[in-house]
Write a protein that holds these residues in place. Sequence first.
Motif, PDB file in Angstrom:
ATOM      1  N   ILE A  31       0.860  -1.188   0.000  1.00  0.00           N
ATOM      2  CA  ILE A  31       0.000   0.000   0.000  1.00  0.00           C
ATOM      3  C   ILE A  31       0.891   1.232   0.000  1.00  0.00           C
ATOM      4  O   ILE A  31       1.781   1.367   0.846  1.00  0.00           O
ATOM      5  N   GLU A  32       0.679   2.103  -0.950  1.00  0.00           N
ATOM      6  CA  GLU A  32       1.484   3.316  -1.065  1.00  0.00           C
ATOM      7  C   GLU A  32       0.575   4.501  -1.337  1.00  0.00           C
ATOM      8  O   GLU A  32      -0.038   4.603  -2.403  1.00  0.00           O
ATOM      9  N   LYS A  33       0.475   5.371  -0.357  1.00  0.00           N
ATOM     10  CA  LYS A  33      -0.344   6.581  -0.462  1.00  0.00           C
ATOM     11  C   LYS A  33      -1.742   6.259  -0.999  1.00  0.00           C
ATOM     12  O   LYS A  33      -2.200   6.823  -1.995  1.00  0.00           O
ATOM     13  N   LYS A  34      -2.369   5.306  -0.342  1.00  0.00           N
ATOM     14  CA  LYS A  34      -3.758   4.897  -0.593  1.00  0.00           C
ATOM     15  C   LYS A  34      -3.945   4.076  -1.869  1.00  0.00           C
ATOM     16  O   LYS A  34      -5.068   3.676  -2.178  1.00  0.00           O
ATOM     17  N   LYS A  35      -2.867   3.821  -2.593  1.00  0.00           N
ATOM     18  CA  LYS A  35      -2.954   2.911  -3.732  1.00  0.00           C
ATOM     19  C   LYS A  35      -2.503   1.524  -3.282  1.00  0.00           C
ATOM     20  O   LYS A  35      -1.538   1.391  -2.538  1.00  0.00           O
ATOM     21  N   ILE A  36      -3.200   0.492  -3.761  1.00  0.00           N
ATOM     22  CA  ILE A  36      -2.958  -0.871  -3.301  1.00  0.00           C
ATOM     23  C   ILE A  36      -2.473  -1.726  -4.468  1.00  0.00           C
ATOM     24  O   ILE A  36      -3.099  -1.778  -5.526  1.00  0.00           O
ATOM     25  N   PHE A  37      -1.327  -2.406  -4.253  1.00  0.00           N
ATOM     26  CA  PHE A  37      -0.724  -3.228  -5.296  1.00  0.00           C
ATOM     27  C   PHE A  37      -0.628  -4.674  -4.802  1.00  0.00           C
ATOM     28  O   PHE A  37      -0.078  -4.931  -3.733  1.00  0.00           O
ATOM     29  N   ASP A  38      -1.168  -5.605  -5.573  1.00  0.00           N
ATOM     30  CA  ASP A  38      -1.078  -7.025  -5.255  1.00  0.00           C
ATOM     31  C   ASP A  38       0.280  -7.539  -5.728  1.00  0.00           C
ATOM     32  O   ASP A  38       0.587  -7.506  -6.919  1.00  0.00           O
ATOM     33  N   LEU A  39       1.099  -8.014  -4.780  1.00  0.00           N
ATOM     34  CA  LEU A  39       2.436  -8.489  -5.129  1.00  0.00           C
ATOM     35  C   LEU A  39       2.439  -9.934  -5.610  1.00  0.00           C
ATOM     36  O   LEU A  39       3.490 -10.476  -5.956  1.00  0.00           O
TER      37      LEU A  39
END
Length: 266
Positions: free
Chosen positions: A121-129
């Motif tokens: 999670i980076e500045k309210k953006k969510i990335f599925d690793l």
Amino acid sequence: MIEKISKKKRLLGESLLVKNSQIYWLDIKKKKVFCNINNFELKLQATPSVILEKKNHLIVGTNKGIFFIKNKKLKKNISFNNLIDVKKFRLNDGCSLGKEKYLVGTMPLKHNSLFGTVYLIEKKKIFDLNLKIKIPNTFIRINKNTFLISDSFCQKVYKVKISLQKKTILSKKTVIKFNNKNTPDGGCLVPNGKIVLSMWNGSSVKIFNKDYTLYKTVKVPVKNPTNCKYDNLKDKLIVTSASLNSKKNDLSGHTFAIKKFSCYFL
């Protein structure tokens, strides 16, 4: 020497944060947050799983999103709408990377064919690793891009290298494997770089060298310790535990401290 911190037993005490000798922890089953100062206790509507950070407010990860808590008031900062099917999954553990960045892991509620995963999670953006792990746990940051993430179901600890810039997994290597009923749960680093893991069903915390070989096993007065964090100011290892399937006359379900813990790892 053991020092009891909590006044009451909890069903599933978890997720420690220790800052300036303030101690925060959760009861996942009862959806509550606690602090050792002023008998702080707060009931949440969502299921909390991880305390990520303490700044002007407490930052808590739940199955519905990340919440800020200040003066017992909740504010949702990041929503997990359409990300987590709360009927099948819940958040399990994670860590803060600073500057509004977090790593969090989800786990299936039932032990079936489903796998959990890890999100950045980076500045309210969510990335599925796309890191498939049955029950992601531990989340110890070794250096800028390297983390220890355990799979409590498979009884393994992985060294995972992540490109935080590209939001991708660079490598995943098994560094610790348990062959008995002991299950790795939450853990921490201590000042000389050794690794401490709480052992669910193991009545112990285990200390590992930097090369991941076992250094020492320290017995604790609970069957299921769930997490541990080192209080550098007071030289204590703070430990949470679960009262599930435990003996009535031990400290299971309590949060407690092992005093003078440095004598175990120096």
